[in-house]
Write an enzyme that holds these catalytic residues in place. Structure first.
Site, PDB file in Angstrom:
ATOM      1  N   ARG A  24      -4.455 -21.519 -44.575  1.00 19.11           N
ATOM      2  CA  ARG A  24      -3.347 -22.335 -45.084  1.00 19.11           C
ATOM      3  C   ARG A  24      -2.897 -21.921 -46.475  1.00 19.11           C
ATOM      4  NH1 ARG A  24      -4.654 -28.523 -43.842  1.00 19.11           N
ATOM      5  NH2 ARG A  24      -2.524 -28.790 -44.545  1.00 19.11           N
TER       6      ARG A  24
ATOM      7  N   ARG B 225      -7.439 -52.204 -63.180  1.00 20.29           N
ATOM      8  CA  ARG B 225      -6.742 -51.309 -62.245  1.00 20.29           C
ATOM      9  C   ARG B 225      -6.469 -52.019 -60.932  1.00 20.29           C
ATOM     10  NH1 ARG B 225      -7.321 -45.697 -63.434  1.00 20.29           N
ATOM     11  NH2 ARG B 225      -6.178 -45.383 -61.506  1.00 20.29           N
TER      12      ARG B 225
ATOM     13  N   PRO C 124     -13.823 -27.566 -46.987  1.00 23.81           N
ATOM     14  CA  PRO C 124     -14.531 -27.673 -48.250  1.00 23.81           C
ATOM     15  C   PRO C 124     -14.426 -29.024 -48.920  1.00 23.81           C
ATOM     16  CG  PRO C 124     -12.822 -25.976 -48.314  1.00 23.81           C
ATOM     17  CD  PRO C 124     -12.572 -26.829 -47.148  1.00 23.81           C
ATOM     18  N   GLU C 125     -15.405 -29.855 -48.730  1.00 19.84           N
ATOM     19  CA  GLU C 125     -15.655 -30.962 -49.628  1.00 19.84           C
ATOM     20  C   GLU C 125     -16.664 -30.408 -50.625  1.00 19.84           C
ATOM     21  OE1 GLU C 125     -15.218 -34.586 -49.524  1.00 19.84           O
ATOM     22  OE2 GLU C 125     -13.872 -34.755 -47.834  1.00 19.84           O
TER      23      GLU C 125
ATOM     24  N   HIS D 209      -5.727 -13.484 -42.386  1.00 21.36           N
ATOM     25  CA  HIS D 209      -6.037 -14.477 -43.410  1.00 21.36           C
ATOM     26  C   HIS D 209      -7.206 -14.090 -44.319  1.00 21.36           C
ATOM     27  CE1 HIS D 209      -3.125 -16.822 -41.318  1.00 21.36           C
ATOM     28  NE2 HIS D 209      -3.914 -17.088 -40.303  1.00 21.36           N
TER      29      HIS D 209
END
Length: 270
Positions: free
Chosen positions: A110, A151, A2-3, A91
């Site tokens: 996971r 930055r 999942p992006e 899962h």
DNA sequence: CTACGAACCTGCCTGC
DNA sequence: TGCAGGCAGGTTCGTA
């Protein structure tokens, strides 16, 4: 998997199946996710109607009558509409059954994902400090340039910082920097306004292009497959360490930056 | 405030 | 074959 495009594809996949329907039952098979799934979530949801399935960053917001479930897919989670009556497998941690028989099944090997309840999601600690959506008008080259002033952090880390902009994961950070010709290790404050404009456009293009291709995944969403087909083909940098750069044919470098694989062309990216 | 490393987990691939 | 080691698309948290 999942992006952001994958999460958006998931949202578009489940919304038409679930919106406007009342919950018959929530089943928690394993509550040990990133944070424990609240024990009382089944009671909280019983009888409530899912009004809308929204997305903020990589969170799915399932808005019910009296509150919102925040779902994150972590690194290995998926949410599917089950139409074949198959039994849950390993899962498959959570199932959301609606009163017309529609079944949503959450799988996460996971267990980096989460299912949390909030009555004020906008103020929830996980959402309150997030930067703008990358596909919104608020996210612009001028915005990036302004935020980057002073930055010293590498521009790749800067781009992946959720407080700056959400939804740019490791793959798309690599791709956008490659497309724009910016070295991932360049200090964020030393990238010009013009190049931030290009970078912003590259992020938008890459993400929206992937969402469009996610539509292919969308069609067979209710079937069992679900693997996105767009990855291997369209990626120019990620996963190509050592292979020739598509611009100059020199081998791409692969390094680790903040424990994340970083691929770039030391000739084309400065 | 910024920066960096560790942590949360399982599965898969590589090399000995 | 077996097993140790490294790595994976994410994000938070603790410490400096």
């Amino acid at each position: 998997m999942p992006e952001l495009p994958e999460v958006e594809t998931t949202r578009r996949g489940i919304a038409p199946h679930c919106e406007g329907k009342a919950v018959a039952r929530l089943t928690i098979r394993d509550s040990r996710l990133r944070w424990p799934v609240p024990d009382d979530l089944p009671e909280l949801l019983a009888g409530q109607t899912l009004r809308q399935a929204d997305r903020r960053a990589k969170y799915l917001l399932l808005r019910f009558d009296h509150g919102t479930v925040l779902v994150h897919l972590g690194m290995s989670g998926s949410l599917r509409v089950i139409t074949d009556g198959s039994s849950p497998l390993k899962h498959d941690h959570i199932e959301l059954l609606f009163n017309d028989g529609t079944l949503l099944r959450f799988n996460d090997p996971r267990r980096f994902g989460c299912w949390l309840w909030s009555t004020e999601p906008d103020r929830h600690i996980l959402l309150a400090n997030l930067g703008p959506e990358p596909l919104s008008g608020e996210f612009s080259g001028a915005y990036l340039h302004r935020k980057a002033q002073g930055r010293k952090t590498p521009v790749k880390s800067f781009l992946m910082d959720n407080r700056i902009v959400v939804g740019v994961g490791n793959i798309y950070a690599n791709e956008a920097l490659f497309k724009t010709g910016i070295h991932p290790n360049r200090a964020a404050g030393r990238v010009s306004a013009g190049r931030y404009h290009q970078l912003c456009e590259a992020v938008k293009e890459t993400l929206s292009g992937a969402i469009l291709m996610g539509g292919t995944t969308l069609r067979d969403f209710v079937n069992s497959d679900g693997k996105p087909g767009y990855f291997a083909q369209s990626l120019q940098a990620y996963g190509r360490g050592g292979l020739p750069c598509f611009n100059c044919q020199r081998p791409l470098k692969e390094i680790r930056m903040n424990q994340r694989t970083t691929v770039y062309c030391s000739h084309c990216q400065r």
